[in-house]
Design a protein around this motif. Structure first.
Motif, PDB file in Angstrom:
ATOM      1  N   ALA A 212      27.459  -2.985  72.989  1.00 31.86           N
ATOM      2  CA  ALA A 212      27.734  -2.644  74.386  1.00 31.86           C
ATOM      3  C   ALA A 212      26.432  -2.628  75.165  1.00 31.86           C
ATOM      4  CB  ALA A 212      28.430  -1.296  74.474  1.00 31.86           C
ATOM      5  N   SER A 213      26.473  -3.130  76.386  1.00 27.75           N
ATOM      6  CA  SER A 213      25.304  -3.138  77.265  1.00 27.75           C
ATOM      7  C   SER A 213      25.778  -3.007  78.701  1.00 27.75           C
ATOM      8  CB  SER A 213      24.513  -4.437  77.079  1.00 27.75           C
ATOM      9  OG  SER A 213      25.254  -5.549  77.575  1.00 27.75           O
ATOM     10  N   PHE A 214      24.845  -3.135  79.635  1.00 24.99           N
ATOM     11  CA  PHE A 214      25.225  -3.095  81.042  1.00 24.99           C
ATOM     12  C   PHE A 214      26.043  -4.328  81.436  1.00 24.99           C
ATOM     13  CE2 PHE A 214      21.176  -0.571  81.235  1.00 24.99           C
ATOM     14  CZ  PHE A 214      21.795   0.640  81.464  1.00 24.99           C
ATOM     15  N   ARG A 215      26.031  -5.375  80.578  1.00 20.66           N
ATOM     16  CA  ARG A 215      26.703  -6.633  80.906  1.00 20.66           C
ATOM     17  C   ARG A 215      27.944  -6.895  80.062  1.00 20.66           C
ATOM     18  NH1 ARG A 215      25.804 -11.486  83.466  1.00 20.66           N
ATOM     19  NH2 ARG A 215      26.421 -13.394  82.389  1.00 20.66           N
ATOM     20  N   LEU A 216      27.874  -6.582  78.772  1.00 18.37           N
ATOM     21  CA  LEU A 216      28.952  -6.946  77.845  1.00 18.37           C
ATOM     22  C   LEU A 216      29.513  -5.734  77.110  1.00 18.37           C
ATOM     23  CD1 LEU A 216      27.296 -10.094  76.203  1.00 18.37           C
ATOM     24  CD2 LEU A 216      28.923 -10.056  78.112  1.00 18.37           C
ATOM     25  N   MET A 217      30.817  -5.821  76.788  1.00 16.88           N
ATOM     26  CA  MET A 217      31.481  -4.804  75.978  1.00 16.88           C
ATOM     27  C   MET A 217      32.260  -5.538  74.883  1.00 16.88           C
ATOM     28  SD  MET A 217      32.865  -2.494  79.174  1.00 16.88           S
ATOM     29  CE  MET A 217      33.649  -1.228  78.186  1.00 16.88           C
ATOM     30  N   MET A 218      31.791  -5.445  73.640  1.00 16.66           N
ATOM     31  CA  MET A 218      32.386  -6.229  72.562  1.00 16.66           C
ATOM     32  C   MET A 218      32.475  -5.405  71.280  1.00 16.66           C
ATOM     33  SD  MET A 218      30.290  -9.795  73.186  1.00 16.66           S
ATOM     34  CE  MET A 218      28.718  -8.986  72.844  1.00 16.66           C
TER      35      MET A 218
END
Length: 273
Positions: A212-218
């Motif tokens: 998880a990051s500020f851009r992606l959720m996986m």
């Protein structure tokens, strides 16, 4: 007399980048998890004391070095030598501009802002101390340059993980593949799809495992509707495609609603039930 500890720029960068990484993981899901909150508290309990409780105190009886939760001391009259070093080994200091206070049986290491004043005060308390306040400048410059380069590389890598990455769809004749940055790809057969649905809103969920990051959720997520499910979405996309495959839910999205709708239509064109 008390002397305030010195904190180098690299220490602040390491601490703040780590804080950003923990926060991004914590808030990358719809709900803040208890485990994530505990990790954040523990991280701050480790680093903040180094900033708040960082000093050297000199009295007639002893020299005390306080650094975070640790506290060490050496009798003032037993000190034999004091010298400067840029030794990067673990020590009670948040700066490479370090001071070693050595006695007959032990030594302590520290770093203070007012270094010259500390030397003078120690000499005043114990005139027998041998002072060696010079440090090899060539070696120090090399070390500081190395620390700067290492810190910069770490900062860039962490920044890249937090702010970059993509989720791409590769449509084949019988299967399609979800190709994801920083996480494992997933191949799904059209024949295995039991249900497909487009949602014009973000699917909620808290992360159980994955990336998880500020851009992606996986990775593995959970919510009240699906229980545990698999997710490949952009963090800021307010839409999603929900697939039911072999009694498990998979949520996919593009960068925005338009691209998410295109994913839904592409799969629907090949989906036969």
């Amino acid at each position: 007399m008390k002397f305030k500890g010195k904190i180098d720029w690299w220490f602040w960068i390491v601490m703040l980048v780590g804080e950003a990484l923990v926060l991004s993981s914590l808030f990358a899901s719809e709900r803040v998890s208890i485990i994530g909150a505990i990790v954040l508290v523990m991280y701050n309990l480790v680093f903040l004391p180094f900033v708040i409780r960082n000093y050297v105190e000199v009295t007639d009886e002893k020299v005390t070095v306080a650094f975070g939760f640790s506290k060490d001391s050496i009798p003032t009259k037993e000190i034999q030598s004091v010298y400067c070093t840029h030794n990067p080994i673990a020590s009670s200091a948040a700066s490479l501009d370090r001071i070693v206070i050595e006695g007959r049986q032990r030594k302590v290491m520290c770093a203070v802002k007012e270094k010259d004043q500390l030397f003078s005060y120690l000499k005043e308390k114990n005139p027998e101390i041998v002072m060696n306040v010079k440090v090899e400048k060539h070696g120090a410059a090399k070390l500081e340059k190395g620390v700067f380069i290492f810190t910069l590389v770490v900062f860039v890598l962490i920044g890249a993980l937090l702010l970059t990455g993509d989720i791409k769809m590769d449509y084949g004749e019988n299967t399609f593949t979800i190709e994801a940055s920083y996480y494992k790809d997933m191949e799904i057969s059209y024949d295995e799809i039991d249900h497909i649905e487009y949602r014009d809103e973000k699917v909620s969920g808290s992360r159980v495992g994955g990336f998880a990051s500020f851009r992606l959720m996986m990775g593995k997520y959970k919510n009240d509707e699906f229980g545990k499910y698999t997710r490949y979405t952009y963090a800021n996309c307010d839409a999603g495609v929900v697939l039911r495959v072999d009694d498990r839910e998979i949520v996919i999205s593009g960068k925005d609603k338009e691209s998410t709708k295109e994913i839904y239509e592409e799969i629907m064109d090949r989906y036969v039930k």
